[in-house]
Scaffold this motif. Structure first.
Motif, PDB file in Angstrom:
ATOM      1  N   THR A 101       2.386   4.998   9.794  1.00 41.84           N
ATOM      2  CA  THR A 101       1.873   4.174   8.926  1.00 41.84           C
ATOM      3  C   THR A 101       0.671   3.016   9.312  1.00 41.84           C
ATOM      4  OG1 THR A 101       4.030   2.878   9.322  1.00 41.84           O
ATOM      5  CG2 THR A 101       4.056   3.974   7.397  1.00 41.84           C
ATOM      6  N   LYS A 155       2.413   6.023  -8.899  1.00 41.83           N
ATOM      7  CA  LYS A 155       2.564   6.386  -7.555  1.00 41.83           C
ATOM      8  C   LYS A 155       3.531   7.466  -7.293  1.00 41.83           C
ATOM      9  CE  LYS A 155       2.060   3.360  -4.225  1.00 41.83           C
ATOM     10  NZ  LYS A 155       2.377   2.490  -3.368  1.00 41.83           N
ATOM     11  N   THR A 182       7.054   7.246   3.147  1.00 41.55           N
ATOM     12  CA  THR A 182       6.417   5.788   2.687  1.00 41.55           C
ATOM     13  C   THR A 182       7.233   5.284   1.451  1.00 41.55           C
ATOM     14  OG1 THR A 182       5.067   7.268   1.371  1.00 41.55           O
ATOM     15  CG2 THR A 182       4.293   6.534   3.795  1.00 41.55           C
ATOM     16  N   ASP A 211       7.528   1.353   1.657  1.00 38.39           N
ATOM     17  CA  ASP A 211       6.971   0.598   0.327  1.00 38.39           C
ATOM     18  C   ASP A 211       8.247  -0.310  -0.174  1.00 38.39           C
ATOM     19  OD1 ASP A 211       4.614   1.582   0.807  1.00 38.39           O
ATOM     20  OD2 ASP A 211       4.552   3.089  -0.851  1.00 38.39           O
ATOM     21  N   HIS A 227       9.116  -3.361   1.873  1.00 40.10           N
ATOM     22  CA  HIS A 227       7.915  -4.435   1.658  1.00 40.10           C
ATOM     23  C   HIS A 227       8.258  -5.124   0.379  1.00 40.10           C
ATOM     24  CE1 HIS A 227       5.111  -1.845   4.476  1.00 40.10           C
ATOM     25  NE2 HIS A 227       6.032  -2.574   4.993  1.00 40.10           N
ATOM     26  N   ARG A 228       8.640  -4.498  -0.573  1.00 42.55           N
ATOM     27  CA  ARG A 228       8.591  -5.042  -2.015  1.00 42.55           C
ATOM     28  C   ARG A 228       9.935  -5.899  -1.984  1.00 42.55           C
ATOM     29  NH1 ARG A 228       6.373  -3.141  -6.453  1.00 42.55           N
ATOM     30  NH2 ARG A 228       4.750  -1.698  -6.178  1.00 42.55           N
TER      31      ARG A 228
END
Length: 420
Positions: free
Chosen positions: A18, A146, A201, A205, A208-209
């Protein structure tokens, strides 16, 4: 020790990351708690999984803490295959396989000291989760556009098989694992194969959210063979880590028979030898390929890692004995049987003339050719030269009361099992 990121790159184990610079800094500031997941979709792990296990071992040896996840929950679902839906196994079977996989992973990790490994099961945090909570607390953070762009999903969407909602949701479950391990253990890195990159990933993600925290994913490359065949497969099928599914002898032979062109990559990915030792073995392969020094080194090291030193010693003894460099009678029955099962072999009710057996098992094209082989001194039974064209093995010649090892010349081997 060499920087672990540099070490993984030199060994060809860093295909995707990443953020490589951020990952390098995280390791430097470490220790890093990281995890790799294994789904119990079969009763054993295989050579492809061994890449991940050994990568975990390397990262732990560099001073970091591994979490080995065996997916009691994700194993009930199965990640999307490229071509079709997986067969769903019943919970009892999956539960049994969870135990088997844990037992295969644990010997490779260190469970003592400040960076002691820990084994976890994602069924622990999913079994009590309601569908409503799953959709509200986790599902809302995923965007369908996505999700369908992920390679594995996109491939299936564009195929005749399509994809079920069950397998489509797999990436959410794996992402939830990463979030849960981040919350429980401060896990900030997930490793896995590059074919799992979409699932890896999805986890970064989600964290992170939900948490606003920087976490990392590292993907190892898929291993390809120079001859175009699939890595970890032989004519008899998948090379498993379970000795009941792939014998230690067959496991050893897989590495011993490796193509010279594949050896440099295999050494770097699988061996724990130093760079200097690996470079020297690569040089020997170039200069004297017939000696197969690198293949022998790989076969011994990997068989010892997976099956132990005693099994490796027995396998090496069997390999030598088959070619007249040791006593066949000294081999235990299990090792001898495993070795002979890899050779051309036939089953007969009772001993027959040697020339008949040579012809029937395919060492020669005819009985007359077998007689010529005997006459020329090239026929052996249990490493003893056959001198009479009408020779018939006796009951006392049978190894463990059932086997005869036939050899034509120095290298052509076959076996006969007497069933009567």
């Amino acid at each position: 020790m060499t920087d672990i990121v540099d070490e993984l790159k030199w060994r060809g184990l860093l295909a995707l990351s990443t953020d490589e610079d951020a990952l390098r800094k995280a390791f430097a500031d470490g220790p890093v708690t990281f995890y790799c997941g294994f789904d119990p979709t079969a009763p054993s792990l295989h050579l492809g999984n061994l890449v991940q296990i050994l990568t975990m071992r390397r990262i732990q040896r560099a001073g970091n803490r591994p979490l080995g996840l065996v997916g009691g929950a994700t194993g009930l679902i199965g990640d999307p295959k490229p071509t079709s839906e997986r067969t769903l196994n019943d919970p009892e079977t999956v539960g049994e396989w969870v135990g088997r996989l844990r037992a295969q992973i644990e010997p490779f990790l260190d469970f003592e000291g400040p960076n002691a490994a820990l084994m976890v099961n994602n069924l622990d945090w999913t079994s009590g989760l309601s569908a409503i909570s799953f959709l509200r607390d986790v599902g809302k953070h995923f965007r369908v556009n996505k999700m369908i762009a992920k390679e594995a999903v996109a491939r299936r969407l564009n195929s005749d098989a399509g994809i079920s909602y069950t397998e489509f949701s797999y990436q959410i479950l794996q992402a939830m694992d990463f979030l849960e391990l981040y919350r429980r253990y401060g896990c900030t890195l997930q490793t896995g194969g590059s074919d799992q990159w979409g699932n890896l990933t999805a986890g970064t993600d989600l964290i992170h959210r939900v948490e606003g925290a920087p976490v990392h994913a590292l993907g190892t490359p898929l291993i390809t063979k120079a001859d175009g065949t699939k890595f970890g497969k032989t004519e008899s099928g998948t090379v498993w880590l379970d000795p009941e599914l792939t014998t230690p002898y067959a496991f050893y032979q897989f590495w011993l028979n490796a193509d010279d062109r594949d050896v440099p990559g295999f050494l770097r990915i699988f061996s724990f030898r130093s760079r200097e030792e690996i470079t020297d073995l690569e040089r020997q392969t170039e200069e004297r390929p017939q000696a197969r020094a690198a293949q022998r080194a790989l076969a011994e090291e990997l068989t010892t890692l997976v099956h132990g030193a005693d099994q490796t010693a027995a396998v090496i003894a069997a390999s030598k004995a088959l070619f007249g460099q040791g006593e066949l009678a000294d081999l235990d029955e299990a090792t001898l049987t495993a070795a002979l099962s890899e050779l051309p072999h036939i089953r007969v009710a009772a001993p027959a003339p040697v020339v008949d057996l040579f012809a029937e098992v395919g060492l020669v094209q005819s009985k007359s050719a077998a007689r010529r082989t005997v006459k020329e001194g090239g026929a052996y039974v249990n490493n003893a030269k056959v001198t009479a064209e009408d020779a018939v093995p006796e009951a006392g010649d049978l190894l463990h009361g059932r086997w005869l090892v036939l050899r034509r010349g120095k290298k052509n081997l076959a076996a006969v099992e007497i069933t009567g």
